[in-house]
Design a protein around this motif. Structure first.
Motif, short mmCIF file in Angstrom:
data_model
loop_
_atom_site.label_atom_id
_atom_site.label_comp_id
_atom_site.label_asym_id
_atom_site.label_seq_id
_atom_site.Cartn_x
_atom_site.Cartn_y
_atom_site.Cartn_z
N ASP A 76 -32.43 51.26 -96.43
CA ASP A 76 -33.08 51.41 -95.12
C ASP A 76 -32.34 50.60 -94.05
OD1 ASP A 76 -34.95 53.04 -96.30
OD2 ASP A 76 -36.56 51.54 -96.30
N HIS A 77 -31.95 49.39 -94.39
CA HIS A 77 -31.24 48.57 -93.41
C HIS A 77 -29.83 49.10 -93.15
CE1 HIS A 77 -34.05 45.39 -92.37
NE2 HIS A 77 -34.42 45.34 -93.63
N THR A 78 -29.22 49.71 -94.15
CA THR A 78 -27.90 50.32 -93.96
C THR A 78 -28.00 51.49 -92.99
OG1 THR A 78 -27.15 49.65 -96.16
CG2 THR A 78 -25.96 51.48 -95.11
N THR A 79 -29.03 52.32 -93.15
CA THR A 79 -29.26 53.44 -92.22
C THR A 79 -29.51 52.92 -90.81
OG1 THR A 79 -30.18 54.81 -94.00
CG2 THR A 79 -30.76 55.42 -91.73
N ASN A 80 -30.31 51.86 -90.71
CA ASN A 80 -30.61 51.26 -89.42
C ASN A 80 -29.34 50.71 -88.76
OD1 ASN A 80 -33.16 50.99 -87.97
ND2 ASN A 80 -32.77 48.80 -87.94
N GLN A 81 -28.51 50.09 -89.58
CA GLN A 81 -27.27 49.50 -89.07
C GLN A 81 -26.32 50.59 -88.54
OE1 GLN A 81 -24.69 47.61 -91.97
NE2 GLN A 81 -24.06 46.05 -90.50
N LYS A 82 -26.32 51.76 -89.18
CA LYS A 82 -25.49 52.87 -88.70
C LYS A 82 -25.98 53.35 -87.33
CE LYS A 82 -24.06 54.53 -93.25
NZ LYS A 82 -24.25 55.56 -94.30
N ALA A 83 -27.29 53.36 -87.13
CA ALA A 83 -27.84 53.75 -85.82
C ALA A 83 -27.42 52.75 -84.75
CB ALA A 83 -29.37 53.83 -85.91
#
Length: 196
Positions: A85-92
């Protein structure tokens, strides 16, 4: 005769000028700037995405340790969710920063790195306990205020979406961490009663 000569010279000069415009050596016209390259984040927006990026990087680093530091399949599964989830958030965050020609930090600061390092010597139940507590404590008053402000008055729809998604992510992680800590407490008390 003089007028014709002048006209001939002017015509020749005009033709030469036109030929120069079509010459293959002439540089191409510069491209028009894209919307992305002309957009500038407000100071508040830039501060917010850097704050979120730092939080994402720190949580990813701590959750990654679960694979080798936890003995619980449940904790490992939850840590994998936290990491993803944090990886996806970081990509955003990276997309917003790139669109605004802003560079976010490539790594976490010294204080957050020290925090991550504090987990490196913890194993088994000690790691699990600290990991769950950390997930719950991520949402500080400062971060919560920044999220609320960005959701209400972020400079772009992307900033508002990031704030909303971060809010949901942290709410879900906190709830699940509380459930896991509660289950662990209930099991501990049940075991304690049986041993009496």
């Amino acid at each position: 005769m003089t007028v014709s000569y002048v006209r001939l010279c002017l015509s020749a000069g005009l033709l030469a000028g036109l030929a120069a415009c079509n010459a293959p050596d002439a540089p191409p016209a510069p491209a028009l700037p894209s919307v992305a390259s002309t957009y500038k984040l407000t100071t508040a927006d830039a501060t917010f995405i850097q704050q979120v990026d730092e939080m994402d990087q720190t949580q990813i680093a701590i959750a990654t340790l679960a694979a080798t530091h936890s003995n619980s399949d449940v904790i490992k599964a939850f840590a994998t969710t936290v990491q993803g989830d944090h990886t996806t958030n970081q990509k955003a965050v990276a997309k917003i920063a790139s669109d605004a020609n802003l560079t976010v930090a490539a790594k976490i600061d010294a204080a957050d790195q020290e925090h991550v390092d504090s987990f490196s010597h913890l194993y088994g139940a000690a790691y699990d306990r600290m990991f769950l507590r950390d997930v719950v404590s991520v949402r500080t008053a400062d971060l919560d205020k920044a999220i609320t402000t960005a959701k209400a008055s972020g400079g772009t729809p992307d900033i508002k979406t990031l704030a909303s998604d971060t809010d949901k992510l942290l709410t879900d992680h906190t709830s699940r961490a509380h459930d896991l800590m509660g289950d662990r407490t209930i099991r501990h008390h049940a075991k304690h009663k049986r041993n009496r």
